[in-house]
Write an enzyme that holds these catalytic residues in place. Structure first.
Site, PDB file in Angstrom:
ATOM      1  N   HIS A 182      32.579  -8.175  20.580  1.00  0.00           N
ATOM      2  CA  HIS A 182      32.460  -6.695  20.210  1.00  0.00           C
ATOM      3  C   HIS A 182      32.764  -6.297  21.548  1.00  0.00           C
ATOM      4  O   HIS A 182      33.521  -5.065  21.759  1.00  0.00           O
ATOM      5  CB  HIS A 182      31.181  -6.108  19.759  1.00  0.00           C
ATOM      6  CG  HIS A 182      30.936  -6.606  18.367  1.00  0.00           C
ATOM      7  ND1 HIS A 182      29.707  -7.398  18.051  1.00  0.00           N
ATOM      8  CD2 HIS A 182      31.546  -6.595  17.394  1.00  0.00           C
ATOM      9  CE1 HIS A 182      29.803  -7.476  16.840  1.00  0.00           C
ATOM     10  NE2 HIS A 182      30.778  -6.918  16.197  1.00  0.00           N
ATOM     11  N   ARG A 239      40.175 -11.209  15.137  1.00  0.00           N
ATOM     12  CA  ARG A 239      39.833 -12.404  15.417  1.00  0.00           C
ATOM     13  C   ARG A 239      40.746 -13.668  15.096  1.00  0.00           C
ATOM     14  O   ARG A 239      41.223 -14.484  15.924  1.00  0.00           O
ATOM     15  CB  ARG A 239      38.518 -13.178  15.170  1.00  0.00           C
ATOM     16  CG  ARG A 239      37.526 -12.198  15.848  1.00  0.00           C
ATOM     17  CD  ARG A 239      36.005 -12.476  15.176  1.00  0.00           C
ATOM     18  NE  ARG A 239      36.037 -11.695  13.808  1.00  0.00           N
ATOM     19  CZ  ARG A 239      34.888 -11.477  13.449  1.00  0.00           C
ATOM     20  NH1 ARG A 239      33.627 -11.937  13.612  1.00  0.00           N
ATOM     21  NH2 ARG A 239      35.014 -10.676  12.269  1.00  0.00           N
ATOM     22  N   SER A 280      28.748 -11.941  14.646  1.00  0.00           N
ATOM     23  CA  SER A 280      27.291 -11.709  14.775  1.00  0.00           C
ATOM     24  C   SER A 280      26.716 -12.713  13.995  1.00  0.00           C
ATOM     25  O   SER A 280      25.414 -13.346  14.263  1.00  0.00           O
ATOM     26  CB  SER A 280      26.883 -10.349  14.510  1.00  0.00           C
ATOM     27  OG  SER A 280      27.432  -9.604  15.203  1.00  0.00           O
ATOM     28  N   LYS A 315      23.368  -3.804   2.860  1.00  0.00           N
ATOM     29  CA  LYS A 315      23.772  -5.012   3.754  1.00  0.00           C
ATOM     30  C   LYS A 315      22.372  -5.448   4.541  1.00  0.00           C
ATOM     31  O   LYS A 315      21.702  -4.349   5.244  1.00  0.00           O
ATOM     32  CB  LYS A 315      24.808  -4.714   4.641  1.00  0.00           C
ATOM     33  CG  LYS A 315      25.643  -5.926   5.034  1.00  0.00           C
ATOM     34  CD  LYS A 315      26.837  -5.782   5.704  1.00  0.00           C
ATOM     35  CE  LYS A 315      27.523  -6.788   6.547  1.00  0.00           C
ATOM     36  NZ  LYS A 315      28.527  -6.244   7.279  1.00  0.00           N
TER      37      LYS A 315
END
Ligand code: ADP
Length: 167
Positions: A18, A91, A129, A42
């Site tokens: 990030h 990514r 993460s 979430k």
């Protein structure tokens, strides 16, 4: 006109991947707002306050970055903050389909907001993460993957979570 970018995400917690995207965006835009999502559905490891605090500490060295929180529709938040672009990180090919869908849906909702994709350094392309949390929870090394303050926070979180050895 000052060009403003919004970088939305869960940042649960912020990682070096990030940060790499934030630093790149900060060189392209006058202002970058890291928008931490408050998503009730979430389940996150860190609370919204903790995620904001960790992101604030980790981005202190970048002058034109601020951390904020948002809930609801992203395009509404971007319009409210008068943002010109949404920044997202890419990514791998696996990110592409979801990000492509999201970008086109956001464009359908608000035509004038552009989405910009940034690729991190290749050493961060496998980083998320979720994987960092999993490795940390199992006691593996996360050196070099997260900023020092996040390293400490994860360490504390999982040390506290580990029941003491009853021997
Ligand atoms: P994650 O997918 O790690 O749970 P977020 O929801 O916080 O992350 O992601 C916010 C944005 O940051 C997304 O566009 C995501 O693709 C991007 N991102 C996450 N990790 C990286 C990384 N290692 N390199 C580049 N971009 C990343």
């Amino acid at each position: 006109m000052r060009r403003k970018a919004i970088y939305p995400g869960s940042f649960d917690p912020i990682t070096n991947g990030h940060l790499d995207v934030i630093e790149r965006a900060a060189r392209l835009f006058d202002e970058v707002i890291v928008a931490v999502a408050e998503n009730q559905n979430k389940k996150s490891l860190f609370t919204i306050e903790e995620r904001i605090h960790l992101a604030n500490q980790a981005t202190r060295h970048v002058a034109n970055v601020q951390i904020d929180q948002f809930q609801g529709l992203l395009v509404d938040y971007v319009a409210q903050r008068k943002g010109h672009a949404i920044v997202r990180g890419l990514r791998a090919v696996s990110d592409f389909e979801f990000e492509f869908q999201l970008a086109l849906m956001n464009r359908r909702l608000k035509e004038e907001i552009e989405t910009i994709f940034m690729m991190p350094k290749d050493r961060y392309t496998f980083l998320s993460s979720s994987i960092v949390k999993e490795i940390a929870s199992l006691g593996g090394s996360i050196d070099g993957l997260v900023p020092p303050n996040v390293h400490t926070a994860l360490h504390q979180r999982f040390l506290q979570a580990t029941p003491s050895n009853p021997t």
